[in-house]
Design a protein around this motif. Structure first.
Motif, PDB file in Angstrom:
ATOM      1  N   ASP A 218      10.471  38.033 -33.888  1.00 24.43           N
ATOM      2  CA  ASP A 218      11.062  37.816 -32.573  1.00 24.43           C
ATOM      3  C   ASP A 218      10.204  38.438 -31.467  1.00 24.43           C
ATOM      4  O   ASP A 218      10.612  38.461 -30.305  1.00 24.43           O
ATOM      5  CB  ASP A 218      12.476  38.414 -32.509  1.00 24.43           C
ATOM      6  N   SER A 219       9.033  38.939 -31.863  1.00 23.83           N
ATOM      7  CA  SER A 219       8.096  39.519 -30.897  1.00 23.83           C
ATOM      8  C   SER A 219       6.763  38.799 -31.001  1.00 23.83           C
ATOM      9  O   SER A 219       6.488  38.092 -31.974  1.00 23.83           O
ATOM     10  CB  SER A 219       7.900  41.019 -31.155  1.00 23.83           C
ATOM     11  N   ILE A 220       5.942  38.998 -29.969  1.00 23.00           N
ATOM     12  CA  ILE A 220       4.612  38.392 -29.948  1.00 23.00           C
ATOM     13  C   ILE A 220       3.671  39.318 -29.203  1.00 23.00           C
ATOM     14  O   ILE A 220       4.085  40.023 -28.269  1.00 23.00           O
ATOM     15  CB  ILE A 220       4.654  36.989 -29.280  1.00 23.00           C
ATOM     16  N   LEU A 221       2.406  39.361 -29.621  1.00 22.80           N
ATOM     17  CA  LEU A 221       1.421  40.180 -28.925  1.00 22.80           C
ATOM     18  C   LEU A 221       1.115  39.583 -27.555  1.00 22.80           C
ATOM     19  O   LEU A 221       1.030  38.358 -27.390  1.00 22.80           O
ATOM     20  CB  LEU A 221       0.132  40.270 -29.733  1.00 22.80           C
ATOM     21  N   LEU A 222       0.925  40.459 -26.578  1.00 28.28           N
ATOM     22  CA  LEU A 222       0.612  40.013 -25.221  1.00 28.28           C
ATOM     23  C   LEU A 222      -0.629  39.123 -25.207  1.00 28.28           C
ATOM     24  O   LEU A 222      -0.656  38.098 -24.514  1.00 28.28           O
ATOM     25  CB  LEU A 222       0.413  41.243 -24.330  1.00 28.28           C
ATOM     26  N   ARG A 350      10.877  35.371 -26.976  1.00 30.61           N
ATOM     27  CA  ARG A 350      10.349  36.503 -27.723  1.00 30.61           C
ATOM     28  C   ARG A 350      10.102  37.711 -26.819  1.00 30.61           C
ATOM     29  O   ARG A 350       9.868  37.581 -25.613  1.00 30.61           O
ATOM     30  CB  ARG A 350       9.036  36.117 -28.395  1.00 30.61           C
ATOM     31  N   LYS A 351      10.123  38.867 -27.437  1.00 29.68           N
ATOM     32  CA  LYS A 351       9.721  40.100 -26.762  1.00 29.68           C
ATOM     33  C   LYS A 351       8.204  40.190 -26.825  1.00 29.68           C
ATOM     34  O   LYS A 351       7.592  39.893 -27.855  1.00 29.68           O
ATOM     35  CB  LYS A 351      10.355  41.302 -27.461  1.00 29.68           C
ATOM     36  N   VAL A 352       7.574  40.596 -25.718  1.00 29.03           N
ATOM     37  CA  VAL A 352       6.115  40.732 -25.663  1.00 29.03           C
ATOM     38  C   VAL A 352       5.736  42.195 -25.880  1.00 29.03           C
ATOM     39  O   VAL A 352       6.323  43.089 -25.257  1.00 29.03           O
ATOM     40  CB  VAL A 352       5.569  40.238 -24.308  1.00 29.03           C
ATOM     41  N   VAL A 353       4.776  42.428 -26.776  1.00 30.53           N
ATOM     42  CA  VAL A 353       4.360  43.805 -27.082  1.00 30.53           C
ATOM     43  C   VAL A 353       2.850  43.934 -26.904  1.00 30.53           C
ATOM     44  O   VAL A 353       2.096  42.986 -27.149  1.00 30.53           O
ATOM     45  CB  VAL A 353       4.762  44.217 -28.520  1.00 30.53           C
ATOM     46  N   PRO A 354       2.380  45.110 -26.461  1.00 34.28           N
ATOM     47  CA  PRO A 354       0.943  45.318 -26.238  1.00 34.28           C
ATOM     48  C   PRO A 354       0.232  45.728 -27.517  1.00 34.28           C
ATOM     49  O   PRO A 354       0.814  46.354 -28.401  1.00 34.28           O
ATOM     50  CB  PRO A 354       0.928  46.450 -25.213  1.00 34.28           C
ATOM     51  N   ALA A 355      -1.055  45.398 -27.600  1.00 39.23           N
ATOM     52  CA  ALA A 355      -1.872  45.816 -28.734  1.00 39.23           C
ATOM     53  C   ALA A 355      -2.801  46.957 -28.356  1.00 39.23           C
ATOM     54  O   ALA A 355      -3.310  47.664 -29.217  1.00 39.23           O
ATOM     55  CB  ALA A 355      -2.698  44.638 -29.252  1.00 39.23           C
TER      56      ALA A 355
END
Length: 378
Positions: A218-222, A350-355
């Motif tokens: 449910d998340s994806i990398l920025l 989706r929630k966006v998450v940083p790498a």
């Protein structure tokens, strides 16, 4: 130094290209936008917001020039440039089949800066007469430069007279103080005691990078939300000062932001507002301009209207010099059309998450800026 006093009230109609006036020569309104479908109609029979941004910037520039003008033909004209767009909010869907009017006025001035507030009103036919409702509001900031030296130049003062004008002036003054306060905040996130927020954002991103099979679906990398396009700036896109027209840059940035939200959500996005635009350096004719976009973060406070926050950064790239400089940053907010969600039961944002730490910092800075702006407008 003495300044001319110019009242706050001045109303202008939109400078639509080659747009004929209504049958009544005294009417300030323009013909319906549907007369120019190739310019203003989008595929969903609504107004192209990007095209509207060009008109708004042109109108705001006209108002600024009028405010700074005087009756002395010997006065050296000022160079007025768009510094930023503070906020632009779409209050209702704009149809191309009803008359549209743009009006604006200078609501605040500093020593060399001017804030212009614009309203776009939609004219609709009611049961007995024509009803005018506000469809969009925007605030533009212009700065004045001496056309010869390039240094900051003083502008005419403003004298608000009515209660409404005084309220507008006070609100704009508060926004200006807030902008100055934000520029003075130079402490890092760690010094503010917010390193835990940074670590929290990075934690999920590290799982994507190190253990992708176990990452939250449910998340994806920025970085996986990024899009990009490029162009060579042409003479037809220049303003009266010979530089690339700010409205053109906003138009192109909006089109890319819309496409970014579309590919991210998988459904047709609906524009809500321009959160902020910064004009950091001028763009010249012949410049190689690259627009890079990403979904910066998403919000789920209201399940029926999830928010998609998109960042677009414009770079002036000079291959001969092996250099690339940021000229503009744009921040847009979109949601998804309710009718589109109704036809897709499996829809989810989706929630966006940083790498990387740089991505996490950018996300936090924008979240804090939006939060501060929301508190100010409440």
């Amino acid at each position: 130094m003495e300044f001319n006093t110019i009242k706050i009230k001045s109303t202008f109609t939109s400078p639509f290209e080659s747009s004929p006036r209504a049958d009544d020569d005294n009417s300030p309104f323009r013909k319906p936008l549907s007369l120019w479908p190739e310019q203003y109609r989008d595929p969903w029979n609504e107004v192209r917001i990007g095209k509207l941004l060009e008109d708004l910037d042109a109108l705001a520039g006209t108002i600024s020039v009028k405010h700074c003008s005087d009756d002395d033909s010997m006065t050296r004209p000022l160079l007025l440039v768009t510094a930023s767009v503070d906020k632009m909010v779409l209050k209702k869907t704009i149809s191309v089949d009803c008359d549209l009017k743009m009006a604006g006025a200078v609501i605040w001035v500093g020593r060399s800066s001017i804030e212009v507030q614009l309203e776009v009103t939609q004219l609709t036919n009611g049961s007995s007469d024509i009803i005018e409702t506000v469809a969009l509001t925007a605030n533009f900031i212009f700065v004045a430069r001496d056309s010869k030296t390039g240094k900051a130049a003083p502008v005419n003062r403003l004298s608000p007279e009515t209660d409404t004008e005084k309220i507008f002036y006070e609100e704009a003054d508060a926004r200006n103080k807030l902008r100055r306060l934000k520029k003075m905040e130079t402490k890092g996130i760690e010094e503010k005691g917010e390193k835990s927020r940074l670590d929290s954002l990075l934690a999920e991103g590290r799982i994507f990078c190190d253990m992708p099979a176990l990452a939250n679906r449910d998340s994806i990398l920025l970085r996986d939300t990024r899009l990009e396009n490029s162009l060579i700036c042409q003479p037809q896109q220049r303003n009266i000062h010979g530089r690339i027209f700010g409205g053109f840059l906003m138009h192109r940035a909006f089109e890319l932001a819309f496409s970014t939200a579309y590919t991210f959500a998988g459904l047709m996005p609906y524009f809500l507002e321009v959160d902020h635009v910064d004009f950091l350096r001028p763009v010249d004719v012949g410049d190689f301009l690259r627009f890079k976009s990403c979904v910066l973060y998403t919000e789920f406070e209201h399940a029926e209207q999830p928010l998609i926050n998109v960042e677009v950064v414009a770079h002036v790239t000079r291959p001969e010099l092996r250099s690339s400089e940021v000229s503009n940053t744009f921040y847009f907010t979109f949601t998804v059309r309710p009718e589109a969600k109704a036809h897709n039961n499996g829809f989810r944002i989706r929630k966006v998450v940083p790498a990387t730490e740089e991505e996490a910092r950018t996300m936090l800075e924008r979240m804090d800026a939006d939060s501060l702006l929301s508190k100010e407008t409440v």
